[in-house]
Design a protein around this motif. Structure first.
Motif, PDB file in Angstrom:
ATOM      1  N   VAL A   1      38.432  54.837  50.979  1.00 51.61           N
ATOM      2  CA  VAL A   1      37.502  55.941  51.217  1.00 51.61           C
ATOM      3  C   VAL A   1      36.553  56.134  50.037  1.00 51.61           C
ATOM      4  CG1 VAL A   1      39.140  57.683  50.375  1.00 51.61           C
ATOM      5  CG2 VAL A   1      37.308  58.354  51.955  1.00 51.61           C
ATOM      6  N   ARG A   2      37.045  55.871  48.814  1.00 48.80           N
ATOM      7  CA  ARG A   2      36.211  55.964  47.623  1.00 48.80           C
ATOM      8  C   ARG A   2      36.405  54.709  46.791  1.00 48.80           C
ATOM      9  NH1 ARG A   2      34.393  59.619  50.091  1.00 48.80           N
ATOM     10  NH2 ARG A   2      34.271  61.839  49.521  1.00 48.80           N
ATOM     11  N   GLN A   3      35.372  53.897  46.671  1.00 45.77           N
ATOM     12  CA  GLN A   3      35.442  52.701  45.843  1.00 45.77           C
ATOM     13  C   GLN A   3      34.553  52.815  44.595  1.00 45.77           C
ATOM     14  OE1 GLN A   3      35.606  48.942  48.337  1.00 45.77           O
ATOM     15  NE2 GLN A   3      35.108  50.422  49.939  1.00 45.77           N
ATOM     16  N   SER A   4      33.735  53.885  44.562  1.00 48.80           N
ATOM     17  CA  SER A   4      32.816  54.051  43.441  1.00 48.80           C
ATOM     18  C   SER A   4      33.514  54.146  42.080  1.00 48.80           C
ATOM     19  CB  SER A   4      31.916  55.274  43.670  1.00 48.80           C
ATOM     20  OG  SER A   4      32.660  56.416  44.023  1.00 48.80           O
ATOM     21  N   PRO A   5      34.728  54.752  41.937  1.00 51.27           N
ATOM     22  CA  PRO A   5      35.346  54.777  40.610  1.00 51.27           C
ATOM     23  C   PRO A   5      35.593  53.378  40.049  1.00 51.27           C
ATOM     24  CG  PRO A   5      36.369  56.415  42.030  1.00 51.27           C
ATOM     25  CD  PRO A   5      35.482  55.591  42.905  1.00 51.27           C
TER      26      PRO A   5
ATOM     27  N   GLY B   1      32.878  52.510  51.396  1.00 45.55           N
ATOM     28  CA  GLY B   1      32.100  51.350  51.001  1.00 45.55           C
ATOM     29  C   GLY B   1      30.612  51.458  51.212  1.00 45.55           C
ATOM     30  N   GLN B   2      30.155  52.576  51.759  1.00 46.30           N
ATOM     31  CA  GLN B   2      28.723  52.776  51.971  1.00 46.30           C
ATOM     32  C   GLN B   2      28.186  53.720  50.902  1.00 46.30           C
ATOM     33  OE1 GLN B   2      26.971  51.117  54.496  1.00 46.30           O
ATOM     34  NE2 GLN B   2      28.958  50.083  54.677  1.00 46.30           N
ATOM     35  N   GLY B   3      27.283  53.213  50.072  1.00 50.65           N
ATOM     36  CA  GLY B   3      26.729  54.040  49.017  1.00 50.65           C
ATOM     37  C   GLY B   3      25.823  53.223  48.124  1.00 50.65           C
ATOM     38  N   ASP B   4      24.941  53.906  47.423  1.00 54.55           N
ATOM     39  CA  ASP B   4      23.931  53.219  46.618  1.00 54.55           C
ATOM     40  C   ASP B   4      24.548  52.410  45.483  1.00 54.55           C
ATOM     41  OD1 ASP B   4      21.989  54.304  48.226  1.00 54.55           O
ATOM     42  OD2 ASP B   4      21.501  55.958  46.858  1.00 54.55           O
TER      43      ASP B   4
END
Length: 368
Positions: free
Chosen positions: A249-253, A54-57
């Motif tokens: 772990v990956r929410q960007s998709p 959840g941490q990311g631009d």
């Protein structure tokens, strides 16, 4: 001949729908391969990198965008609306010390979530108002028992996307403010409401202490929701998101599939609403069809057919086979014997088809 098993029939109808050249309800849906190619191109063009829990631009920017549109201090992306709303209820019950909340009779929590609020948190949901219309201030005034919050759904899906009139909504907000009762908005289809009110999303959401919006309904992301509120509320919401296993772990998709079409989809809502009004005027003139509401308030409505559900569905399937047109989605019986109902959501497909190319198919559904 015996009827086909439900699972077999559902699979057949899914293949039939996928074989159609034109699907009337909703926005065009890309195939998995098309969707993945589109999101890959968008991510490459925008320099997107993966988030880490959840941490990311990308996530931060999208959350800020939604919070800003809603006029709230902060927002958190979550994998599902069920999780987002359960977390909101948990937080408001913690603040009040009252394990009880109010909701419409036809709330998603009551009809489609297997009593999750009760099974997981032992909350008591109090039905408020009448099931065939939106919540009003007088409905809240009639509730004597203490509530942690009142959940208000804008618009109400189960009654054809109906909304309270603007003055009625403001009166409900004022009543809640006077009672010092937090309002939580189930805004799964809030994006479709602005066209009717002619107000910004922030104006609609003003007076709500927390707001949930979907990023797949209307927007077209593959999954996900956003919960918005003040900064402390969202900090605590993220804690519960972690506890409930929602900090993937990956929410960007998921976020990328919503972000890449977010602005464009919001920009289409006014046109979709205008098309809905035009289509409704044509449908209302067809014998054997009734609309709820008679004059749509969003780009969705319910169509009632004076014909049994199995017959309407068989006609729809026959049209799909012969003409390559999928006219309606799920068709189910109503409480009135012999009548059936379907939900019609007007998206980009129907923007490109005028009534002369659409109404004859609906007439065939009722045997005309």
């Amino acid at each position: 001949m015996p009827a086909a098993p439900a699972g077999t029939l559902a699979a057949h109808r899914l293949r039939l729908r996928q074989s159609c050249d034109i699907v009337f309800p909703g926005f065009r849906t890309l195939s998995p391969a098309e969707e993945f190619r589109a999101v890959a191109d968008w991510c490459e063009a925008n320099g997107v990198t993966h988030d880490q829990y959840g941490q990311g631009d990308l996530l931060a920017a999208f959350e800020d965008t939604v919070a800003g549109l809603l006029g709230k201090q902060a927002a958190a992306f979550m994998p599902s609306g069920v999780m987002a709303q359960l977390i909101a209820l948990r937080l408001w019950t913690e603040v009040s010390g009252v394990p009880r909340f109010g909701m419409p009779h036809t709330s998603h929590l009551a009809l489609h979530e297997e009593e999750a609020y009760q099974a997981l948190f032992n909350f008591h949901g109090v039905p408020v108002g009448e099931r065939r219309r939106p919540l009003l201030a007088r409905d809240l005034a009639a509730v004597a028992q203490p509530l942690a919050c009142l959940l208000v759904e804008l618009p109400l899906r189960e009654i054809g996307g109906q909304l309270p009139e603007w003055d009625e909504l403001q009166a409900l907000k004022e009543m809640a403010r006077a009672r010092q009762l937090p309002l939580h908005m189930d805004g799964a289809r809030l994006w479709e409401s602005r066209a009717y009110y002619g107000r910004s999303y922030a104006e609609i959401a003003a007076g709500f202490a927390s707001v949930y919006v979907s990023v797949y309904k209307g927007i077209g992301g593959i999954a996900g929701a956003v919960l918005a509120g003040d900064a402390d509320f969202i900090d605590n919401a993220r804690l519960w998101q972690r506890r409930l296993g929602g900090t993937l772990v990956r929410q960007s998709p998921m976020v990328a599939t919503a972000a890449m079409r977010f602005e464009a989809r919001l920009g289409q809502m006014d046109a979709c609403y205008r098309r809905t009004l035009d289509l409704a005027a044509g449908l209302s003139a067809l014998p054997g069809i009734r609309l709820n509401p008679a004059i749509p308030q969003t780009n969705m409505l319910h169509l009632f057919f004076d014909r049994p559900a199995d017959q309407v569905a068989e006609t729809r399937d026959a049209i799909a086979s012969s003409d390559g047109r999928w006219v309606a989605g799920e068709i189910r019986p109503t409480d009135v014997p012999g009548w059936s109902v379907t939900e019609l959501y007007v998206g980009d497909t129907l923007l490109g088809l005028d009534n002369t190319r659409v109404l004859p198919y609906f007439a065939r559904l009722v045997g005309a």
